[in-house]
Design a protein around this motif. Structure first.
Motif, PDB file in Angstrom:
ATOM      1  N   LEU A  88       0.998  -1.072  -0.028  1.00 37.42           N
ATOM      2  CA  LEU A  88       0.114  -0.161   0.291  1.00 37.42           C
ATOM      3  C   LEU A  88       0.628   1.458  -0.087  1.00 37.42           C
ATOM      4  N   PHE A 369      -5.163  -4.616   2.099  1.00 33.79           N
ATOM      5  CA  PHE A 369      -4.159  -5.090   1.010  1.00 33.79           C
ATOM      6  C   PHE A 369      -4.474  -5.824   0.209  1.00 33.79           C
ATOM      7  N   SER A 370      -3.737  -5.791  -1.088  1.00 31.26           N
ATOM      8  CA  SER A 370      -4.348  -6.781  -2.339  1.00 31.26           C
ATOM      9  C   SER A 370      -4.577  -8.004  -1.927  1.00 31.26           C
ATOM     10  N   SER A 419      -3.762   0.605  -3.093  1.00 30.29           N
ATOM     11  CA  SER A 419      -2.876  -0.482  -3.521  1.00 30.29           C
ATOM     12  C   SER A 419      -1.815   0.363  -4.490  1.00 30.29           C
TER      13      SER A 419
END
Length: 463
Positions: A88, A369-370, A419
């Motif tokens: 991030l 978060f991704s 992101s």
């Protein structure tokens, strides 16, 4: 003959000794042929190489320079690393004495940096919030003087959009690649106030700065119009024929809140709604410039049904509902948007609230978060004094709650976060920071992607 009748002896230089090498030594004397790695294998290695290392590799030769700058290589490197991204990019204030500061005061330290689930934060830019106007702004400018009240308003494919707080008139936004140190300052029009978003038109490979500008005419107060800057065209354009939109972003969250698949989303108010103060999600399509409003799950529209925090979750639009149903003993719910046209949401997870979350009114979810982990920020507030309690990360798939102690040590107050993936992408109009006024020399080019297979390129891959 010599004078004394003796013959002079001649000195004969002894011959060099002849050594008969052993078979093993003879092999060592042979010229060693260094083989090259197959070109496909070299590419697989380079795809896995960090951007900073690739930038240094450009100095190896003209062939390497041409390869690493080639659009196909840049795209392949991006495609390989995007699914593996866990970063991030955040704008947050951090200070060990932050608890004593007023909520509305300037933080003594403000940092733009990269944050991961594990590992230490990576600082990118220290930002001083005390900004003084410059008479030649932005002439002869360097990056650190761009604006000392800069904020993040989006990140796409490694390109970060930087804007300002409430000081838009006559100023600039900037597109910045922190991995390669290239940027492009973009002049704004004479808009007193605006909200900035960042979008990407994948059909045209066009990065766009999208601005929601409030209408100033009395009959249209509360409405807005959309202005879009196209990096391909290098100009602003009003979205004509689309009329003005009945939407204005939340003033507490001035710029776009998150970006999903190149589309920016804002939290704001619908002017046409019965309850004009009810928050909704608004989006602007970077391809068409059209506005669309998104309603939260229908059972949450009633008051007292939970505190809703929209965000990006695994490349989808989602909401985290704290206190669902108004009951503090219930779970934390995660909903994902399935269909924007029908506002069809589905509940993905119900999470056990972390034991640290005792006051949901002081809980915020700044971003995910991704990989799916959700960040919770908890604090208590008395009058205008804020005391940070804790930060925790929750994995909704396993229900595990944990901390990144290295983030905790910063004691940060999170602001904008998006992101982010490190990339070699360079948007049209970008220039290297610190070299804005130097004449750019012509660079070697690679006409065809298969050119890297030539013997000239393979010759620099000897190991």
């Amino acid at each position: 003959m010599a004078k004394n009748g003796k013959t002079k002896k001649r000195y004969h230089k002894p011959p060099k000794p002849q050594h008969h090498p052993t078979p093993s030594a003879a092999e060592k004397d042979k010229t060693i042929t260094v083989k090259t790695l197959p070109a496909d294998l070299v590419l697989q290695i380079l795809y896995r190489t960090q951007v900073k290392a690739l930038v240094r590799c450009k100095c190896v030769s003209k062939s390497w320079y041409a390869l690493i700058n080639h659009p196909t290589f840049i795209q392949k490197h991006l495609e390989f690393n995007t699914p593996r991204n866990t970063l991030l990019i955040c704008n947050f204030g951090c200070d060990s004495k932050l608890a004593k500061h007023s909520l509305f005061s300037d933080y003594s330290r403000r940092l733009i940096g990269l944050v991961s689930v594990t590992g230490p934060p990576i600082p990118l830019l220290q930002v001083d919030r005390h900004f003084t106007n410059r008479p030649n702004y932005p002439k002869k400018i360097n990056f650190h003087d761009f604006s000392k009240r800069m904020v993040i308003s989006g990140s796409i494919n490694g390109i970060v959009c930087l804007a300002h707080y409430h000081e838009m008139s006559g100023r600039f936004v900037a597109l910045w690649n922190p991995s390669t140190h290239y940027w492009n300052p973009i002049a704004l029009k004479n808009w007193d106030t605006m909200s900035v978003g960042f979008g990407f038109d994948g059909l045209q490979s066009d990065y766009k700065v999208i601005c929601i500008v409030p209408e100033t005419r009395l009959e249209n107060l509360g409405w807005s119009r959309v202005e879009i800057y196209s990096t391909n065209r290098g100009s602003w354009e009003n979205v004509e024929g689309k009329d003005i939109i009945p939407f204005w972003p939340n003033s507490a969250m001035q710029h776009c809140y998150f970006v999903v698949k190149g589309v920016p989303y804002w939290i704001g108010n619908d002017v046409e709604a019965r309850d004009a103060y009810l928050n909704i999600l608004g989006r602007i399509d970077p391809v068409t410039g059209l506005y669309k409003k998104l309603m939260y799950p229908s059972h949450l529209e009633k008051k007292g049904r939970g505190w809703v925090n929209p965000l990006k979750w695994k490349d989808s639009v989602a909401v985290v509902v704290l206190f669902p149903g108004g009951d503090p003993n219930q779970m934390v719910d995660l909903y994902v948007l399935l269909d924007e046209d029908t506002s069809n949401w589905t509940k993905m997870y119900s999470l056990v609230p972390p034991s640290l979350i005792s006051d949901f009114e002081g809980t915020r979810v700044p971003q995910c978060f991704s990989t799916g982990e959700i960040v919770f920020t908890m604090w208590t507030q008395h009058s205008d004094i804020v005391q940070i309690l804790d930060h925790c990360i929750c994995d909704p798939e396993t229900g595990r709650v944990f901390r990144n102690n290295e983030i905790k040590a910063l004691n940060p107050i999170w602001h904008e976060s998006y992101s982010h993936v490190e990339s070699l992408v360079c948007v049209k109009g970008m220039i290297q920071i610190g070299k804005e006024h130097k004449v750019k020399k012509s660079s070697p080019k690679m006409k065809n992607w298969t050119e890297f297979l030539s013997k000239e390129f393979e010759s620099v891959l000897h190991l």
